[in-house]
Motif scaffolding. Structure first.
Motif, PDB file in Angstrom:
ATOM      1  N   UNK A 186       0.861  -1.342   0.090  1.00  0.00           N
ATOM      2  CA  UNK A 186      -0.008   0.025  -0.107  1.00  0.00           C
ATOM      3  C   UNK A 186       0.938   1.261  -0.063  1.00  0.00           C
ATOM      4  N   UNK A 187       0.260   2.267  -0.703  1.00  0.00           N
ATOM      5  CA  UNK A 187       0.749   3.693  -0.539  1.00  0.00           C
ATOM      6  C   UNK A 187      -0.204   4.594   0.004  1.00  0.00           C
ATOM      7  N   UNK A 188       0.142   5.686   0.659  1.00  0.00           N
ATOM      8  CA  UNK A 188      -0.803   6.364   0.989  1.00  0.00           C
ATOM      9  C   UNK A 188      -1.607   7.157  -0.059  1.00  0.00           C
ATOM     10  N   UNK A 189      -2.963   7.780  -0.067  1.00  0.00           N
ATOM     11  CA  UNK A 189      -3.576   8.246  -0.919  1.00  0.00           C
ATOM     12  C   UNK A 189      -2.699   9.576  -1.626  1.00  0.00           C
ATOM     13  N   UNK A 190      -2.665   9.858  -2.850  1.00  0.00           N
ATOM     14  CA  UNK A 190      -1.871  10.692  -3.654  1.00  0.00           C
ATOM     15  C   UNK A 190      -0.590  10.503  -3.943  1.00  0.00           C
ATOM     16  N   UNK A 191      -0.126   9.159  -3.230  1.00  0.00           N
ATOM     17  CA  UNK A 191       1.245   8.712  -3.945  1.00  0.00           C
ATOM     18  C   UNK A 191       0.838   7.880  -5.253  1.00  0.00           C
ATOM     19  N   UNK A 192       2.075   7.798  -5.913  1.00  0.00           N
ATOM     20  CA  UNK A 192       1.930   7.099  -7.239  1.00  0.00           C
ATOM     21  C   UNK A 192       1.906   5.488  -7.010  1.00  0.00           C
ATOM     22  N   UNK A 193       1.084   4.990  -7.956  1.00  0.00           N
ATOM     23  CA  UNK A 193       0.736   3.566  -7.639  1.00  0.00           C
ATOM     24  C   UNK A 193       2.039   2.904  -7.957  1.00  0.00           C
ATOM     25  N   UNK A 194       2.822   3.351  -9.065  1.00  0.00           N
ATOM     26  CA  UNK A 194       4.105   2.731  -9.476  1.00  0.00           C
ATOM     27  C   UNK A 194       5.059   2.670  -8.411  1.00  0.00           C
ATOM     28  N   UNK A 195       4.940   3.444  -7.452  1.00  0.00           N
ATOM     29  CA  UNK A 195       6.019   3.284  -6.239  1.00  0.00           C
ATOM     30  C   UNK A 195       5.827   2.052  -5.611  1.00  0.00           C
TER      31      UNK A 195
END
Length: 957
Positions: free
Chosen positions: A133-142
């Protein structure tokens, strides 16, 4: 307030609990193993001693991800302490709901570095689905890049249990995607889930409900992951593929109605249809499944794949007896060609052997069922097999509008069971859009366009005139490198007739012989007596390989083709001819292989084809990801146009941003007509790229945003926080994305852009500086917000700027540095500065920068004083430094130099890093078992670094 990653994780775990996953606390490898033992015991109704479970762990620790996927699906014959044997099942894939389901979070594993994973879904105690998971607003590619980092650092540690992960889920709450555990794949091979109407399900909670419900998740793992034997990787079906297979399976269960699947060209129909065949053969009511393809599609790769899928299912010969034997025998799954099937059920001599299967329930699956010959074969199958059930797959169905007096797809197969059109595929990122340019339109004296079908004008005479064809050839030579990103990709040139093709080929050859280009041109066509293309209807004829058997041949064009094949043989050291149908077909297959294998990592540039010149062949059913451009000088319409255009739009990395179509005919109205027919009237803007001017405006808007962050190049040095640097990286990356698209337009000019080329190069250098800094921290435990950003360096790599190019400039610097002519000295100083700038701004030179700078400072003067050439001096220096670097690695790791050199040579030849066992074999002191993975990873990284520095990007020195 923005939802944090921890809140996102907590919400997901609660939702999974409501979907039937039992929450369990597992913090590390020891907890994972203890839980695995308990779950396997419960699932198999057995109690395991410590030594028995150790044997299970040792069994599970064998091989790579692909090997483990096979172990997962098999049972283990476990020798018990009392001498008996018990069979341990790791996954119940037949009754997939009858497994044990758990969810945990924040499992920590220590490999090369310590990593902590977000949410892990366990089935029977094995981690089979991993959510990052990444927090909202972060790029999914990360999140995707984070998974890749974990694979390098720790998934392999502690008995490699995390290498049993079958599916990865990545999400930032708003966007959620899934993909199979395949280290070689690109971010483009991650998929959104969707409903049966192709409506995307992107929000994490909705995705969990639809995809991670325990029975559906285990069904995806059990039934819809494909073990790709040739490449030894896992693949997972996309949602539209899943729904298509499910629709076919349900129709077979329900009765004997037929149906067809409309999935756009390039969306993976062959995989879908073959997966349907695999599922159907498990149905005891189905006697056989026959998968039917055209012979032109059953090339070397397809044959290999199908036989891997079901051993012996494909007979690649022309021998119809082999097919009859399979139909009459025990083969449950058969892959054959439409031509052989037609022969088998048409000839009286085969009727007797086929009696045994004639009245059995046989399911036929037709690939590319829009082909013309399926109509006649369809009738014969219905007449011959009393209980036949038929399903067709097509990207371009035959409707009343494009039937051209033939039967429609609905007439042949009935209801459309699932639809996934080109606009769906483009929206999902599964195929690319088309950039269409029109050149050489036929005009009147007043400038208005002439309809090329208008009566009273000898259009053929105009289009086939050598002067016009020579003009097109000159255009192609001038613009080909721009269209194909300096020949990183191949192109096809399709023309209206064999006569036109011969004129084209000879014009290209004449210019090559004159030194006007060095493009590698190959061609193939049939040389039947009646070989004119029916160019009037704009459709594509079916290729015919039965040359010279029962048919008259055109002697003139056969002699021409023999000469062209002789050119091919000289270029690629092959030995093909047109002596018979078999030789001709092998020539076809070699071209297909050469075009397809460009995408392989170990492909050699000397094997490439730059332009494949055709009339009809290769324009349907042929997939080559490294093909990005189609030059069109023939009439195309309806499904013929969409099929031909779609040769160019397979997804491959960032550089291939669209399929390039260059029309030397006025096909604008026919293009719009075809797109409307196969999607809808509002689809044109989705399918076709925007005009050049729109991308210029996009680029200039991106420049404005970049200058707000860093008004001057040196302003990048003043960016203090990670957030500021991330903003700069993202802004400049948007620039290079748009510039990559702009570069393929014929009218592209740097003067249209508000950032001049030198400033672009200067900012690029700063961008690469940040990349270098993140690269140094990526292999540590420290994680920054920039670590997972994809810098997309392939978009700014210029292969022509290599060491050989730099040495050429340095030779000029050396020659002019002491000149009496002030202008020459100034030019020498300018070129020296250019070299130093390139060492900082070219991706492929940065790993070599320190060594090249050392050469310039310490050895250039020696070359001048001794009279030796710059190239000779550099090669002596480079080889010396290479040996030093290799000796240093050998000394550090305890490897004999000769053995290490063999590893390097194997890596250079195959393009694949050495296996762990091969590395262990060359070590003078064998490490302990638990240390081996960490040590081999380190040595392989050093090996790759040496090759990247000393061997890659040298050019012709």
């Amino acid at each position: 307030m923005i939802q944090s990653e921890a809140q996102l994780e907590s919400g997901l775990v609660k939702r999974l609990q409501s979907l039937g996953w039992e929450s369990v606390i597992i913090t590390d490898g020891a907890g994972l193993r203890a839980n695995l033992k308990a779950q396997l015991e419960a699932h198999n109704c057995v109690k395991l001693s410590h030594t028995e479970f150790t044997r299970v762990l040792n069994h599970l620790d064998k091989g790579n991800v692909f090997d483990k996927a096979k172990i997962l699906r098999d049972r283990m014959a476990l020798p018990r302490d009392d001498g008996t044997t018990v069979y341990i099942q790791f996954l119940n894939s037949e009754e997939w709901c009858r497994n044990r389901y758990q969810v945990t979070s924040q499992v920590t594993q220590a490999g090369s570095y310590r990593n902590r994973y977000d949410v892990t879904l366990l089935i029977n105690g094995l981690p089979l689905i991993q959510v990052e998971l990444k927090r909202r607003g972060m790029e999914l590619k990360e999140a995707f890049n984070q998974v890749n980092r974990y694979q390098r650092h720790s998934y392999w540690s502690d008995h490699g249990l995390f290498q049993y992960v079958q599916l990865f889920i990545i999400s930032n709450g708003v966007n959620t995607k899934y993909y199979a555990n395949n280290r070689d794949q690109d971010f483009n091979q991650t998929f959104f889930w969707a409903d049966v109407e192709n409506k995307l399900i992107t929000q994490l909670d909705a995705f969990a409900d639809a995809f991670l419900e325990k029975c559906h998740a285990s069904k995806m793992i059990s039934k819809y992951i494909v073990l790709h034997e040739s490449n030894k990787v896992l693949m997972v079906l996309r949602p539209y593929q899943y729904f298509a297979v499910e629709a076919i399976v349900e129709r077979v269960k329900a009765g004997r109605k037929n149906g067809y699947i409309w999935h756009t060209t390039g969306s993976g129909k062959t995989l879908t249809s073959f997966k349907a065949a695999q599922v159907l053969i498990e149905n005891p009511k189905v006697h056989k499944v026959v998968f039917v393809v055209d012979r032109s599609d059953l090339d070397y790769q397809t044959t290999k794949e199908f036989n891997h899928f079901s051993d012996g299912s494909v007979d690649g010969t022309d021998n119809t007896r082999a097919l009859v034997k399979q139909l009459a025998g025990d083969h449950k799954l058969i892959v054959t060609t439409i031509q052989k099937l037609n022969t088998a059920i048409s000839r009286d001599k085969f009727e007797g052997p086929l009696q045994a299967v004639k009245d059995e329930r046989v399911v036929f699956i037709f690939d590319e069922c829009h082909r013309s010959q399926f109509g006649e074969t369809h009738k014969r199958i219905v007449a011959f097999f009393s209980r036949a059930q038929m399903f067709g797959f097509t990207g371009t169905p035959i409707f009343a509008e494009n039937a051209m007096a033939k039967r429609t797809t609905k007439d042949l197969f009935g209801e459309c069971l699932h639809k996934y059109v080109i606009t769906d595929a483009i929206s999902d990122g599964n195929v690319l859009r088309f950039s269409v340019e029109y050149w050489g339109k036929l005009k009147r004296k007043d400038g208005s366009l002439i309809d090329e079908e208008v009566a009273g004008i000898n259009i053929k005479e105009f289009f086939d005139h050598p002067d016009r064809i020579n003009g097109v050839v000159d255009w192609v030579i001038q613009n080909h490198d721009r269209k194909t990103h300096n020949r990183q990709f191949s192109a096809m040139l399709c023309v209206s007739s064999v006569d036109a093709l011969i004129t084209y080929y000879e014009a290209l050859k004449l210019r090559r012989d004159a030194g006007e280009h060095d493009l590698r041109v190959a061609t193939i066509f049939t040389y039947n007596a009646n070989e004119e293309d029916a160019d009037a209807d704009g459709l594509i004829g079916d290729p015919d390989f039965n040359i010279g058997v029962d048919k008259q041949v055109n002697v003139h064009t056969r002699e021409k083709l023999d000469r062209f094949i002789a050119d091919y043989n000289a270029m690629y050291q092959t030995a093909y001819s047109t002596k018979d149908s078999h030789s001709f077909y092998n020539y076809y297959k070699d071209i297909a292989k050469r075009m397809k294998e460009r995408e392989r990592r170990d492909s050699q540039d000397k094997d490439r084809v730059d332009i494949l010149l055709v009339v009809n062949m290769f324009l349907t059913g042929f997939d080559a990801k490294k093909l990005n451009t189609l030059y069109v000088d023939k009439n195309l319409r309806y499904h013929g146009l969409i099929q031909a255009f779609s040769r160019t739009n397979r997804v491959l990395g960032q550089v291939k941003s669209q399929g390039n179509i260059v029309c030397f005919r006025n096909l604008k109205a026919k293009t719009d007509e075809a797109i409307t027919l196969f999607s809808n009237k509002d689809a044109i803007e989705t399918v076709l790229m925007a005009p050049y001017e729109d991308y210029v405006a996009q680029f200039n808007a991106a420049v404005t945003k970049l200058l707000e962050i860093a008004p001057a190049v040196d302003s990048v040095n003043d960016l203090q926080t990670e957030g500021e640097m991330l903003a700069f990286v993202q802004a400049f990356r948007e620039l290079i994305r748009v510039r990559n698209v702009l570069g393929s337009f014929t009218q592209f000019s740097p003067d249209d852009l508000t950032l001049d080329p030198q400033k672009f190069e200067d900012y690029k250098s700063k961008y690469l500086d940040i990349y270098d800094r993140t690269k140094r921290t990526k292999e540590t435990e420290a994680v920054s917000i920039i670590d997972e950003v994809d810098f997309e360096l392939e978009l700014i790599q210029r292969d022509e700027i290599n060491v050989a190019y730099i040495l050429g400039l340095l030779a000029e610097v050396s020659r002019d540095a002491n000149s009496l002519d002030a202008n020459q000295r100034d030019e020498s100083a300018r070129k020296r500065k250019l070299v130093m700038d390139m060492l900082g701004s070219e991706v492929q030179l940065r790993s070599k920068r320190e060594l090249i700078e050392q050469f310039i400072e310490q050895h250039m003067r020696k070359a001048q004083d001794s009279g030796a050439s710059v190239e000779e001096t550099f090669l002596a220096f480079w080889n010396h430094e290479r040996v030093k670097a290799m000796e240093a690695v050998c000394a550090e790791e305890g490897i004999p130099p000769a053995a290490f050199q063999r590893l390097v040579e194997d890596y250079q030849f195959t393009g694949k890093p050495p296996l762990r066992e091969a590395v262990i074999d060359v070590l003078e002191q064998k490490p302990k078992i638990l240390e081996r993975k960490k040590i081999t990873e380190r040595i392989i990284d050093k090996l790759r670094g040496l090759v990247a520095t000393f061997d890659d990007g040298l050019g012709e020195i």
